[in-house]
Motif scaffolding. Structure first.
Motif, PDB file in Angstrom:
ATOM      1  N   GLY A  97       0.822  -1.209   0.000  1.00  0.00           N
ATOM      2  CA  GLY A  97       0.000   0.000   0.000  1.00  0.00           C
ATOM      3  C   GLY A  97       0.851   1.251   0.000  1.00  0.00           C
ATOM      4  N   TRP A  98       0.493   2.196   0.859  1.00  0.00           N
ATOM      5  CA  TRP A  98       1.326   3.390   1.064  1.00  0.00           C
ATOM      6  C   TRP A  98       1.002   3.982   2.431  1.00  0.00           C
ATOM      7  CZ3 TRP A  98       1.088   8.839  -1.517  1.00  0.00           C
ATOM      8  CH2 TRP A  98       2.285   9.529  -1.272  1.00  0.00           C
ATOM      9  N   ASN A  99       0.162   5.016   2.499  1.00  0.00           N
ATOM     10  CA  ASN A  99      -0.119   5.673   3.774  1.00  0.00           C
ATOM     11  C   ASN A  99      -1.449   5.246   4.384  1.00  0.00           C
ATOM     12  OD1 ASN A  99       2.226   7.327   3.689  1.00  0.00           O
ATOM     13  ND2 ASN A  99       1.194   8.650   2.211  1.00  0.00           N
ATOM     14  N   ALA A 100      -2.484   5.209   3.564  1.00  0.00           N
ATOM     15  CA  ALA A 100      -3.826   4.979   4.087  1.00  0.00           C
ATOM     16  C   ALA A 100      -4.253   3.520   4.025  1.00  0.00           C
ATOM     17  CB  ALA A 100      -4.837   5.839   3.324  1.00  0.00           C
ATOM     18  N   ILE A 101      -3.707   2.747   3.093  1.00  0.00           N
ATOM     19  CA  ILE A 101      -4.113   1.347   2.970  1.00  0.00           C
ATOM     20  C   ILE A 101      -2.877   0.458   2.969  1.00  0.00           C
ATOM     21  CG2 ILE A 101      -6.228   1.915   1.734  1.00  0.00           C
ATOM     22  CD1 ILE A 101      -4.880   0.998  -0.830  1.00  0.00           C
ATOM     23  N   GLY A 102      -3.090  -0.804   3.317  1.00  0.00           N
ATOM     24  CA  GLY A 102      -2.014  -1.775   3.385  1.00  0.00           C
ATOM     25  C   GLY A 102      -2.325  -2.792   4.466  1.00  0.00           C
ATOM     26  N   GLY A 103      -1.494  -3.837   4.544  1.00  0.00           N
ATOM     27  CA  GLY A 103      -1.675  -4.839   5.578  1.00  0.00           C
ATOM     28  C   GLY A 103      -1.182  -6.198   5.136  1.00  0.00           C
ATOM     29  N   VAL A 104      -1.317  -7.159   6.021  1.00  0.00           N
ATOM     30  CA  VAL A 104      -1.004  -8.557   5.718  1.00  0.00           C
ATOM     31  C   VAL A 104      -2.306  -9.342   5.798  1.00  0.00           C
ATOM     32  CG1 VAL A 104       0.332 -10.588   6.359  1.00  0.00           C
ATOM     33  CG2 VAL A 104       1.312  -8.302   6.682  1.00  0.00           C
ATOM     34  N   TRP A 105      -2.563 -10.139   4.762  1.00  0.00           N
ATOM     35  CA  TRP A 105      -3.844 -10.831   4.622  1.00  0.00           C
ATOM     36  C   TRP A 105      -3.632 -12.336   4.523  1.00  0.00           C
ATOM     37  CZ3 TRP A 105      -8.024  -7.593   4.790  1.00  0.00           C
ATOM     38  CH2 TRP A 105      -7.779  -6.239   4.527  1.00  0.00           C
ATOM     39  N   LEU A 106      -4.538 -13.082   5.137  1.00  0.00           N
ATOM     40  CA  LEU A 106      -4.574 -14.527   4.976  1.00  0.00           C
ATOM     41  C   LEU A 106      -5.758 -14.890   4.100  1.00  0.00           C
ATOM     42  CD1 LEU A 106      -3.522 -17.352   5.689  1.00  0.00           C
ATOM     43  CD2 LEU A 106      -5.081 -17.332   7.664  1.00  0.00           C
ATOM     44  N   LEU A 107      -5.490 -15.606   3.011  1.00  0.00           N
ATOM     45  CA  LEU A 107      -6.529 -16.102   2.116  1.00  0.00           C
ATOM     46  C   LEU A 107      -6.681 -17.597   2.387  1.00  0.00           C
ATOM     47  CD1 LEU A 107      -5.819 -13.368   0.825  1.00  0.00           C
ATOM     48  CD2 LEU A 107      -6.090 -14.440  -1.412  1.00  0.00           C
ATOM     49  N   ARG A 108      -7.719 -17.960   3.150  1.00  0.00           N
ATOM     50  CA  ARG A 108      -7.946 -19.358   3.515  1.00  0.00           C
ATOM     51  C   ARG A 108      -8.692 -20.069   2.388  1.00  0.00           C
ATOM     52  NH1 ARG A 108     -10.140 -19.239   9.630  1.00  0.00           N
ATOM     53  NH2 ARG A 108      -9.737 -21.479   9.450  1.00  0.00           N
ATOM     54  N   ASN A 109      -8.151 -21.182   2.000  1.00  0.00           N
ATOM     55  CA  ASN A 109      -8.628 -21.913   0.831  1.00  0.00           C
ATOM     56  C   ASN A 109      -9.996 -22.548   1.109  1.00  0.00           C
ATOM     57  OD1 ASN A 109      -8.902 -23.485  -1.464  1.00  0.00           O
ATOM     58  ND2 ASN A 109      -6.780 -24.163  -1.455  1.00  0.00           N
ATOM     59  N   ARG A 110     -10.988 -22.111   0.373  1.00  0.00           N
ATOM     60  CA  ARG A 110     -12.339 -22.665   0.481  1.00  0.00           C
ATOM     61  C   ARG A 110     -12.824 -23.219  -0.865  1.00  0.00           C
ATOM     62  NH1 ARG A 110     -11.048 -22.543   5.117  1.00  0.00           N
ATOM     63  NH2 ARG A 110     -11.998 -21.286   6.781  1.00  0.00           N
ATOM     64  N   THR A 111     -11.884 -23.541  -1.747  1.00  0.00           N
ATOM     65  CA  THR A 111     -12.228 -23.945  -3.109  1.00  0.00           C
ATOM     66  C   THR A 111     -12.860 -25.340  -3.145  1.00  0.00           C
ATOM     67  OG1 THR A 111     -10.399 -22.618  -3.969  1.00  0.00           O
ATOM     68  CG2 THR A 111     -11.313 -24.306  -5.433  1.00  0.00           C
ATOM     69  N   GLN A 112     -13.968 -25.452  -3.849  1.00  0.00           N
ATOM     70  CA  GLN A 112     -14.609 -26.739  -4.128  1.00  0.00           C
ATOM     71  C   GLN A 112     -14.401 -27.163  -5.575  1.00  0.00           C
ATOM     72  OE1 GLN A 112     -16.117 -28.531  -1.654  1.00  0.00           O
ATOM     73  NE2 GLN A 112     -15.397 -26.891  -0.279  1.00  0.00           N
ATOM     74  N   ASP A 113     -14.288 -26.171  -6.447  1.00  0.00           N
ATOM     75  CA  ASP A 113     -14.137 -26.422  -7.881  1.00  0.00           C
ATOM     76  C   ASP A 113     -13.029 -25.495  -8.387  1.00  0.00           C
ATOM     77  OD1 ASP A 113     -14.252 -26.598 -10.615  1.00  0.00           O
ATOM     78  OD2 ASP A 113     -16.355 -25.980 -10.791  1.00  0.00           O
ATOM     79  N   TRP A 114     -11.897 -26.064  -8.835  1.00  0.00           N
ATOM     80  CA  TRP A 114     -10.741 -25.232  -9.195  1.00  0.00           C
ATOM     81  C   TRP A 114     -10.938 -24.455 -10.495  1.00  0.00           C
ATOM     82  CZ3 TRP A 114      -7.301 -23.338  -6.156  1.00  0.00           C
ATOM     83  CH2 TRP A 114      -7.033 -23.981  -4.950  1.00  0.00           C
ATOM     84  N   SER A 115     -12.053 -24.655 -11.166  1.00  0.00           N
ATOM     85  CA  SER A 115     -12.376 -23.741 -12.259  1.00  0.00           C
ATOM     86  C   SER A 115     -12.923 -22.427 -11.703  1.00  0.00           C
ATOM     87  CB  SER A 115     -13.396 -24.372 -13.214  1.00  0.00           C
ATOM     88  OG  SER A 115     -14.661 -24.530 -12.578  1.00  0.00           O
TER      89      SER A 115
END
Length: 502
Positions: free
Chosen positions: A259-277
């Motif tokens: 980001g820069w000044n107002a936005i940014g961070g560390v995010w966890l994307l937890r896998n909830r995929t049922q169909d990889w398409s």
């Protein structure tokens, strides 16, 4: 849920130039500075981060830095008591040195116990203006060893992820995208075919616009890759790592949003995929602070769960361990915090540097890309030693302004880890050639915890990134360095350099 869309974007590290007006000769406003203004300056400038002492920058640089501090304070939304801009600027200018000392350049040009030969590699037909933001030694598929290369053009916001196989001297373009910053090889869908995750910033230059993203290059059976954009509408995205963080048997994704000044961070994307398409991930905030440039995954506390270490730049200047408590929860512990917001944190690598069975951090603070450009002798390479508790012990190893690439590796093959660091210093503004600055440095571990400085390359200082490994698959440890164009006076005819044993 996050579903596929289009592509994403670019690299960071340049900051905005903010010009101060109304100052007299030398940048100092006229008029006395009262004792009350001095105390107010100390309180205001130390409210959000460690207090920056006047000797952090030379006199000529302080007017712009003070002005920038006031702008950042306003953007933060915090309403802090403050002195006048003129009084704060005057105090810093009056108490700063006219110039900073130059870095210590004393180092042996060799004496490594083996000879390393540099061999360049370039994509055929390309002009001599490489913009390499990341290199990684990987095995892209069974028997296909080489270097994963990210390139981005800071002016055009174009780029691609490439794969270079030194044994065949062959380049393969995996996917064009507007400026990948980092890339990671992982079998995300667990189909037995390696994929690539690419973090993209979207703008080389600082902005709080939501231009960043995350691209998944899904490996196909024919050796090609199909691109899916997994994440958009976030700030400039600087790094990505993958692991099963929540212990459900699926591969999750960790994203560093600079980001820069107002936005940014560390995010966890937890896998909830049922169909990889239609890949789907549940997104949650691990850490909301801006300026995260690097994340590195390891099991720091040996509990069987993947933890990670994050490098925060800008005013934070800190290295933080995030210990995995399960179910997507992390406990932060500070490994190191720089003494002031101009320290220039820029690089980390996790490794057991002293061979005592736990993970340490090789750390670099070398960002000199904020105007007005200043070489700073307090920037360089350090070893953050894990002594069993937080914070880690800080050991300064070498001066190296401009350090952006760092990797711990056994250069000589003698059984202990050395540290390789590379630098990027703007040629037109700071002239590293005339100053004979180090551009590729090896810190050879001669005794446990003792390091000797060896300069592999000087003067060029056009390397944002480095890596180490065996890209030929012949058992030889190789240092890989990415090249990034700096000046029309010095074209670069190689995308990457490989320093290989003779």
């Amino acid at each position: 849920m996050i579903t596929p869309s289009a592509s994403a974007l670019t690299v960071s590290l340049l900051a905005a130039t903010i010009v101060v007006t109304g100052c007299g000769s030398g940048g100092r406003p006229a008029g006395p500075v009262s004792a009350g203004d001095v105390e107010a300056t100390r309180v205001f400038c130390g409210a959000c981060h460690p207090f920056p002492a006047p000797d952090t920058f030379p006199q000529f640089a302080w007017p712009e830095h003070v002005k920038q501090g006031y702008v950042f304070a306003d953007r933060s939304g915090r309403r802090l008591p403050r002195p006048s801009l003129e009084a704060a600027t005057a105090w810093y200018v009056d108490n700063a040195p006219e110039a900073l000392s130059l870095p210590d350049r004393s180092a042996s040009p060799g004496d490594l116990g083996l000879t390393l030969v540099r061999r360049g590699a370039a994509i055929p037909g390309r002009p001599p203006i490489p913009h390499v933001s990341d290199v990684r030694v990987v095995e892209l598929a069974a028997g296909r060893r080489g270097v994963l290369v990210c390139e981005c053009d800071p002016l055009e916001n174009t780029g691609a992820v490439h794969f270079y196989e030194p044994a065949a001297d062959r380049w393969t373009a995996l996917c064009e995208m507007p400026g990948p910053a980092r890339a990671e090889v992982v079998d995300l869908d667990r189909d037995g075919i390696p994929d690539v995750l690419a973090a993209c910033l979207g703008s080389f230059f600082p902005t709080d616009d939501r231009v960043g993203g995350l691209v998944w290059l899904r490996g196909r059976e024919d050796g090609g890759f199909a691109p899916f954009t997994l994440l958009t509408d976030i700030g400039r995205t600087a790094d990505v790592r993958a692991a099963d963080f929540d212990g459900d048997g699926e591969t999750d994704i960790l994203v560093a949003e600079f980001g820069w000044n107002a936005i940014g961070g560390v995010w966890l994307l937890r896998n909830r995929t049922q169909d990889w398409s239609r890949p789907a991930f549940e997104m949650s905030t691990v850490e909301p602070r801006t300026g995260c440039a690097r994340v590195s995954v390891a099991d720091l506390d040996a509990d069987g769960r993947p933890d990670f270490v994050a490098l925060f730049c800008q005013e934070h200047e800190s290295v933080v361990a995030f210990l995995n408590r399960g179910d997507g929860r992390f406990h932060p512990e500070t490994i190191f915090t720089g003494p002031h917001p101009g320290y220039g944190s820029s690089a980390i690598d996790l490794a057991d540097i002293d061979g005592d069975g736990d993970l340490d951090v090789a750390y670099g603070n070398g960002d000199v890309l904020q105007e007005p450009f200043v070489l700073r002798a307090y920037q360089g390479v350090a070893w953050l030693e894990n002594e069993g508790d937080f914070p880690f012990a800080f050991h300064r190893l070498a001066d190296l302004p401009g350090v952006h690439g760092i990797v711990a590796t056994d250069v000589e093959g003698d059984g202990d880890l050395d540290i390789v660091a590379t630098s990027y210093v703007p040629a037109e503004e700071l002239n590293p050639e005339a100053l004979d600055l180090t551009s590729v440095l090896v810190l050879e571990q001669t005794e446990r915890g003792e390091f000797a400085r060896r300069r592999l390359e000087t003067k060029t200082c056009n390397h944002f990134t480095c890596a180490a490994g065996d890209p030929r698959g012949d058992g030889r440890r190789t240092i890989v360095v990415g090249n990034f164009y700096s000046t029309t006076r010095r074209p670069i005819d190689r995308m990457i350099d490989l320093w290989e044993p003779e």
